[in-house]
Design a protein around this motif. Structure first.
Motif, PDB file in Angstrom:
ATOM      1  N   TYR A 542       8.633   6.894 -19.180  1.00  0.00           N
ATOM      2  CA  TYR A 542       7.894   6.167 -18.138  1.00  0.00           C
ATOM      3  C   TYR A 542       8.798   5.963 -16.915  1.00  0.00           C
ATOM      4  O   TYR A 542       9.961   5.579 -17.067  1.00  0.00           O
ATOM      5  CB  TYR A 542       7.446   4.802 -18.658  1.00  0.00           C
ATOM      6  CG  TYR A 542       6.600   4.874 -19.917  1.00  0.00           C
ATOM      7  CD1 TYR A 542       5.232   5.114 -19.838  1.00  0.00           C
ATOM      8  CD2 TYR A 542       7.178   4.724 -21.177  1.00  0.00           C
ATOM      9  CE1 TYR A 542       4.454   5.185 -20.996  1.00  0.00           C
ATOM     10  CE2 TYR A 542       6.411   4.796 -22.330  1.00  0.00           C
ATOM     11  CZ  TYR A 542       5.053   5.030 -22.241  1.00  0.00           C
ATOM     12  OH  TYR A 542       4.287   5.103 -23.377  1.00  0.00           O
ATOM     13  N   PRO A 543       8.240   6.169 -15.717  1.00  0.00           N
ATOM     14  CA  PRO A 543       9.068   6.011 -14.515  1.00  0.00           C
ATOM     15  C   PRO A 543       9.341   4.541 -14.183  1.00  0.00           C
ATOM     16  O   PRO A 543       8.613   3.648 -14.632  1.00  0.00           O
ATOM     17  CB  PRO A 543       8.217   6.665 -13.429  1.00  0.00           C
ATOM     18  CG  PRO A 543       6.815   6.575 -13.918  1.00  0.00           C
ATOM     19  CD  PRO A 543       6.877   6.626 -15.420  1.00  0.00           C
ATOM     20  N   GLN A 544      10.357   4.321 -13.350  1.00  0.00           N
ATOM     21  CA  GLN A 544      10.757   2.956 -12.979  1.00  0.00           C
ATOM     22  C   GLN A 544       9.613   2.216 -12.317  1.00  0.00           C
ATOM     23  O   GLN A 544       9.515   0.996 -12.436  1.00  0.00           O
ATOM     24  CB  GLN A 544      11.925   2.944 -11.994  1.00  0.00           C
ATOM     25  CG  GLN A 544      13.069   3.887 -12.227  1.00  0.00           C
ATOM     26  CD  GLN A 544      12.806   5.271 -11.661  1.00  0.00           C
ATOM     27  OE1 GLN A 544      12.239   6.100 -12.357  1.00  0.00           O
ATOM     28  NE2 GLN A 544      13.222   5.556 -10.439  1.00  0.00           N
ATOM     29  N   SER A 545       8.737   2.929 -11.594  1.00  0.00           N
ATOM     30  CA  SER A 545       7.643   2.267 -10.865  1.00  0.00           C
ATOM     31  C   SER A 545       6.670   1.580 -11.813  1.00  0.00           C
ATOM     32  O   SER A 545       5.843   0.779 -11.380  1.00  0.00           O
ATOM     33  CB  SER A 545       6.870   3.306 -10.050  1.00  0.00           C
ATOM     34  OG  SER A 545       6.268   4.236 -10.931  1.00  0.00           O
ATOM     35  N   THR A 546       6.730   1.890 -13.115  1.00  0.00           N
ATOM     36  CA  THR A 546       5.796   1.260 -14.053  1.00  0.00           C
ATOM     37  C   THR A 546       6.400   0.026 -14.727  1.00  0.00           C
ATOM     38  O   THR A 546       5.706  -0.662 -15.475  1.00  0.00           O
ATOM     39  CB  THR A 546       5.390   2.239 -15.174  1.00  0.00           C
ATOM     40  OG1 THR A 546       6.573   2.617 -15.899  1.00  0.00           O
ATOM     41  CG2 THR A 546       4.705   3.468 -14.628  1.00  0.00           C
ATOM     42  N   MET A 547       7.686  -0.242 -14.486  1.00  0.00           N
ATOM     43  CA  MET A 547       8.360  -1.288 -15.276  1.00  0.00           C
ATOM     44  C   MET A 547       8.543  -2.575 -14.486  1.00  0.00           C
ATOM     45  O   MET A 547       9.358  -2.616 -13.553  1.00  0.00           O
ATOM     46  CB  MET A 547       9.759  -0.815 -15.687  1.00  0.00           C
ATOM     47  CG  MET A 547       9.771   0.336 -16.638  1.00  0.00           C
ATOM     48  SD  MET A 547      11.504   0.675 -17.066  1.00  0.00           S
ATOM     49  CE  MET A 547      11.440   2.445 -17.210  1.00  0.00           C
ATOM     50  N   GLY A 548       7.816  -3.621 -14.862  1.00  0.00           N
ATOM     51  CA  GLY A 548       8.079  -4.941 -14.287  1.00  0.00           C
ATOM     52  C   GLY A 548       9.439  -5.409 -14.777  1.00  0.00           C
ATOM     53  O   GLY A 548       9.737  -5.330 -15.975  1.00  0.00           O
ATOM     54  N   ALA A 549      10.303  -5.867 -13.853  1.00  0.00           N
ATOM     55  CA  ALA A 549      11.677  -6.242 -14.222  1.00  0.00           C
ATOM     56  C   ALA A 549      12.070  -7.482 -13.414  1.00  0.00           C
ATOM     57  O   ALA A 549      12.147  -7.402 -12.191  1.00  0.00           O
ATOM     58  CB  ALA A 549      12.617  -5.083 -13.917  1.00  0.00           C
ATOM     59  N   HIS A 550      12.273  -8.603 -14.105  1.00  0.00           N
ATOM     60  CA  HIS A 550      12.516  -9.859 -13.380  1.00  0.00           C
ATOM     61  C   HIS A 550      13.907 -10.414 -13.633  1.00  0.00           C
ATOM     62  O   HIS A 550      14.485 -10.236 -14.702  1.00  0.00           O
ATOM     63  CB  HIS A 550      11.497 -10.925 -13.791  1.00  0.00           C
ATOM     64  CG  HIS A 550      10.090 -10.558 -13.438  1.00  0.00           C
ATOM     65  ND1 HIS A 550       9.015 -11.358 -13.734  1.00  0.00           N
ATOM     66  CD2 HIS A 550       9.575  -9.468 -12.806  1.00  0.00           C
ATOM     67  CE1 HIS A 550       7.903 -10.770 -13.306  1.00  0.00           C
ATOM     68  NE2 HIS A 550       8.225  -9.622 -12.753  1.00  0.00           N
ATOM     69  N   VAL A 551      14.374 -11.158 -12.634  1.00  0.00           N
ATOM     70  CA  VAL A 551      15.603 -11.937 -12.772  1.00  0.00           C
ATOM     71  C   VAL A 551      15.175 -13.331 -13.236  1.00  0.00           C
ATOM     72  O   VAL A 551      14.291 -13.934 -12.642  1.00  0.00           O
ATOM     73  CB  VAL A 551      16.318 -12.036 -11.407  1.00  0.00           C
ATOM     74  CG1 VAL A 551      17.476 -13.021 -11.477  1.00  0.00           C
ATOM     75  CG2 VAL A 551      16.790 -10.653 -10.957  1.00  0.00           C
ATOM     76  N   SER A 552      15.801 -13.804 -14.327  1.00  0.00           N
ATOM     77  CA  SER A 552      15.454 -15.140 -14.808  1.00  0.00           C
ATOM     78  C   SER A 552      16.730 -15.961 -14.967  1.00  0.00           C
ATOM     79  O   SER A 552      17.813 -15.509 -14.606  1.00  0.00           O
ATOM     80  CB  SER A 552      14.687 -15.037 -16.132  1.00  0.00           C
ATOM     81  OG  SER A 552      15.509 -14.401 -17.075  1.00  0.00           O
ATOM     82  N   ALA A 553      16.573 -17.173 -15.522  1.00  0.00           N
ATOM     83  CA  ALA A 553      17.707 -18.099 -15.581  1.00  0.00           C
ATOM     84  C   ALA A 553      18.699 -17.697 -16.668  1.00  0.00           C
ATOM     85  O   ALA A 553      18.361 -17.004 -17.621  1.00  0.00           O
ATOM     86  CB  ALA A 553      17.189 -19.505 -15.840  1.00  0.00           C
ATOM     87  N   ALA A 554      19.929 -18.156 -16.509  1.00  0.00           N
ATOM     88  CA  ALA A 554      20.952 -18.000 -17.561  1.00  0.00           C
ATOM     89  C   ALA A 554      21.531 -19.386 -17.837  1.00  0.00           C
ATOM     90  O   ALA A 554      21.681 -20.167 -16.893  1.00  0.00           O
ATOM     91  CB  ALA A 554      22.045 -17.048 -17.097  1.00  0.00           C
ATOM     92  N   PRO A 555      21.860 -19.704 -19.106  1.00  0.00           N
ATOM     93  CA  PRO A 555      21.692 -18.899 -20.312  1.00  0.00           C
ATOM     94  C   PRO A 555      20.237 -18.508 -20.524  1.00  0.00           C
ATOM     95  O   PRO A 555      19.314 -19.217 -20.136  1.00  0.00           O
ATOM     96  CB  PRO A 555      22.168 -19.829 -21.438  1.00  0.00           C
ATOM     97  CG  PRO A 555      22.791 -21.004 -20.801  1.00  0.00           C
ATOM     98  CD  PRO A 555      22.367 -21.052 -19.387  1.00  0.00           C
ATOM     99  N   HIS A 556      20.081 -17.375 -21.172  1.00  0.00           N
ATOM    100  CA  HIS A 556      18.741 -16.808 -21.273  1.00  0.00           C
ATOM    101  C   HIS A 556      17.909 -17.446 -22.377  1.00  0.00           C
ATOM    102  O   HIS A 556      18.437 -17.781 -23.440  1.00  0.00           O
ATOM    103  CB  HIS A 556      18.842 -15.292 -21.514  1.00  0.00           C
ATOM    104  CG  HIS A 556      17.519 -14.645 -21.346  1.00  0.00           C
ATOM    105  ND1 HIS A 556      16.697 -14.353 -22.408  1.00  0.00           N
ATOM    106  CD2 HIS A 556      16.853 -14.301 -20.230  1.00  0.00           C
ATOM    107  CE1 HIS A 556      15.580 -13.819 -21.934  1.00  0.00           C
ATOM    108  NE2 HIS A 556      15.652 -13.778 -20.619  1.00  0.00           N
TER     109      HIS A 556
END
Ligand code: DGJ
Length: 750
Positions: A542-556
């Motif tokens: 699957y190409p990158q355009s299909t992947m939702g990718a979020h920055v979230s808090a740490a510690p995770h």
């Protein structure tokens, strides 16, 4: 292009050739799927059984080579001497389909059952086979980098036929392969597992009702010496979101049989005279340039021919999602405060997740009641959406249409709309599925969702689904068809809405959903180190355009792992970037860093979302025209690490490139008592001064700039050293655990 000459069919594009012939017995015999070849190669590529093998069942007693068991077949059946797995089973009846004729159609041959299809094909070849009571059509639709196959069975007799298995394709390949599948569970999707395909069958299947996070429908077959850049790799996938099945098995003759389609466990379809059953489309890709070559072919196919036309190659917005920051606890005031902050950071889309309707204050109630909660949102959805748009952001909304809580007005009014059986109810996340096989249920969903989308001018929808099905047999398949009907009716007339499908993260990450939903929430796990495996697994097919990718808090939230903000960003860059955390808690240094991340991502968005993706020896690479971006990712550090060599691919050998590493900010707090080595005063590592300093100051981590030829970059360049305990220096990569770097590689004029 499709040609036919003396019973030999040749499907050819710049990327592959697919060849088969109709033999003397009217059986389509497979000849070749792989690198482009000529039709005249047919004999050289075919199986020549000579006198055959002993103990075979023969189609023709005069010809000891006429055993189906030892041929490469385009299709097989049961009870005629091919003892390998059959792609069709008609409830214990033998099958013997023979060639009747062919047709070449322009473009795609539309399906009638409501399954989604790839679009934009050049041509379709239809081979018709028949036996006394049935017709079987094999469809081959030609795309530049992939071949799409499916089958259709029609009852041409006078009695009903019971179908309990009909695969989308059957393919026999000479050679020995390993099967790579992508397995996992909630928050741990897409982990690649390699299994050698020998005489015992290897199966990749889902029985959860969905394509599932346990076993993604996509898989690969590869030869033992395949690497990222060389060797023979086949990729397969199914344009389907329900129970799937694929198997591979090597025969004694050294032929590997592979097939894929709807899972036949508990499946049975009764075909009345004149009725037909259509299977989902299956996608077949090939490359002799390793995993990277196969991924490139698959990515091109998905970007160009699977995602809806309106979203093909369209830049995806940087979004803020309310879920991890708020969960169910919000009101208009809090959301508007978050929207202000998100807008200031550079986000372009504000997404309100779960909790906005009915009595949905936790996951036990309200699912199904799509009336806005006026206590939380006194000005309604229109009011909130209007205020967010006024800030210059688009507005998106979460729905979970396929499910219902028993504690909901919908269930109280229509308990019979829930998908149940004669046994006591069983729940998943406190919810039941709605019976999407019922037209009135589908109408309810369309009628309750569309007015909200229109009145609040929603430009993005997150379509969630958080429980497995218990429906069996035909019902399980009809549920999936019902889902596609609802999606088609809601989003067909609203092509401008960006749909992101989600199922507890990546529980339904498949090409069927992608025909409606250009991006999919890859995983509820946003820990960047976990995402290295999850996104890398997904990247094969699957190409990158299909992947939702979020920055979230740490510690995770799922791993308790503390990772640098830089790494959270650097990993999420290789997908559709979003932020999902309480922005009120960002420190001043983090706000500055997030602003830089978003600005950088926007500058290179086209490259990250649509560039050619490769897995490198140290991470990932994307290339678009003269720009390449490479991510180098580390897990746990070791003391006194040696040099690292970064090897890129796909550059022009003789061109010159400038390589610049993206500047990073090092939080001073992470150095604790080590600061005494660089600070003029002795700072208490647990004291107030360091805490305040950590909010406002960072140590520079300088850019590194080099130039090199494409040849040198592909050979491998040596990166600056990693921290080795010998002091702080701007020119080394002072990482610690879970560090990472992004390199920008631009072609420069000589
Ligand atoms: C599960 C999804 O995967 C999450 O992202 C979030 O939308 C929740 N559901 C909301 O209930």
């Amino acid at each position: 292009m499709i040609t036919e000459h003396s019973g030999i069919f040749h499907i050819s594009t710049d990327a592959y050739s697919y060849l088969f012939k109709i033999n003397a017995y009217g059986i389509p015999e497979h000849l070749h799927f792989g690198a482009p070849v000529q039709r005249e190669d047919a004999l050289a590529l075919s199986c020549r059984p000579g006198l055959g093998w002993g103990c075979s069942i023969l189609l023709d007693g005069e010809n000891t080579a006429s055993s189906l068991d030892t041929m490469m077949l385009e299709w097989s059946g049961s009870g005629r001497g091919d003892y390998r797995e059959s792609p069709v089973e008609l409830c214990g009846m033998p099958t013997d389909f023979r060639y009747e004729g062919f047709e070449i159609l322009e473009g795609v041959a539309p399906m009638t059952c409501g399954l989604p299809q790839a679009h934009g094909a050049e041509e379709t070849l239809v081979i018709t086979l028949a036996q006394k009571n049935a017709k079987l059509q094999l469809y081959y639709t030609v795309y530049p980098t992939a071949l799409v196959r499916r089958s259709v069975l029609t009852n041409t007799g006078e009695e009903p036929i019971s179908v309990n298995k009909l695969m989308s394709f059957n393919l026999d390949l000479p050679g020995s392969f390993t099967m790579a599948t992508f397995n996992g569970s909630w928050i741990a999707e897409m982990h690649r597992t390699d299994t050698v395909v020998a005489e015992s069958k290897v199966v990749n299947e889902s029985l959860t009702g969905s394509s599932s996070n346990r076993h993604n429908p996509g898989f690969m077959l590869f030869e033992a010496d395949a690497t990222e850049t060389a060797g023979r790799v086949y990729g397969f996938n199914l344009v389907y979101s329900g129970n799937h099945y694929a198997s591979a098995q090597r025969s004694h003759q050294g032929l590997t049989r592979v097939m894929q389609g709807i899972n036949c466990s508990n499946f049975r379809k009764e075909l009345q005279p004149g009725e037909a059953f259509e299977t989902p489309e299956a996608v077949l890709c090939h490359s002799d340039e390793g995993f990277g070559g196969m991924s490139r072919n698959m990515h091109i196919f998905v970007n160009d021919h699977i995602v809806p036309v309106a979203w093909a190659h369209r830049p995806r917005p940087v979004l803020y999602n309310s879920w991890e920051g708020c969960v169910f606890d919000f009101n208009e005031h809090r959301l508007l405060d978050l929207a202000n902050r998100a807008q200031d950071l550079g986000c372009e889309l504000f997404v309100l997740d779960d909790g906005w309707f009915g009595a949905r204050n936790n996951d036990k109630a309200g699912l199904g009641d799509y009336n806005v909660n006026k206590k939380k949102l006194p000005h309604g959805m229109e009011g909130l959406a209007h205020k967010i748009r006024k800030k210059g952001m688009d507005f998106g909304l979460w729905f979970e249409p396929e499910s219902v809580n028993v504690d909901s007005d919908l269930y109280r009014a229509h308990p019979d709309w829930a998908l149940t059986d004669e046994f006591p109810l069983v729940f998943g996340r406190n919810q039941l599925l709605l019976d999407l096989t019922k037209p009135e249920v589908r109408d309810y969903l369309v009628d309750s969702i569309c007015p909200i989308l229109d009145s609040a001018k929603i430009s993005y929808v997150k379509w969630d689904m958080n429980r497995h099905s218990i429906a069996l047999g035909e019902k399980a398949h009809d549920f999936v068809l019902g889902l596609y009907d609802v999606l088609r009716r809601i989003f067909g007339p609203r092509p401008g809405i960006l749909l992101e499908s989600c199922s507890s993260g990546g529980n339904r990450f498949d090409l069927g959903m992608m025909c409606f939903s250009p991006q999919v929430w890859t995983s509820d796990d946003t820990d960047p180190i976990e995402r290295l495996d999850i996104q890398e697994g997904a990247s094969y097919l699957y190409p990158q355009s299909t992947m939702g990718a979020h920055v979230s808090a740490a510690p995770h939230a799922q791993t308790l792992r503390n990772t640098p903000l830089a790494t959270r960003g650097n990993v999420a860059f290789f997908g559709c970037l979003g932020y999902e955390l309480d922005l009120k808690h960002l420190l001043p240094v983090e706000i500055k860093e997030v602003k830089q991340q978003i600005a950088f991502y926007k500058q290179y968005r086209e490259v990250f979302q649509y560039g050619t993706f490769t897995r490198t020896n140290l991470g990932w690479q994307v290339t678009n025209g003269s720009t390449t971006l490479a991510g180098v990712f580390h897990r746990l550090v070791h003391a006194a690490p040696g040099y690292e060599q970064l090897r890129l691919t796909g550059l022009k050998k003789d061109a010159r490139y400038r390589i610049t590493s993206l500047a990073q900010a090092l939080r001073v707090g992470q150095f604790g008592s080590l600061l005494k080595h660089v600070a003029p005063v002795n700072i208490d590592p647990n004291g107030q001064i360091l805490r305040i300093a950590d909010r406002h100051f960072t140590l520079p981590y300088g850019e590194d700039t080099l130039t090199a030829s494409g040849a040198a970059l592909m050979h491998g360049i040596l990166l600056r050293p990693l921290f080795r305990g010998t002091g702080y220096d701007q020119n080394q990569r002072t990482h610690g655990d879970f560090g990472s770097d992004i390199y920008i590689i631009e072609e420069i004029a000589e």
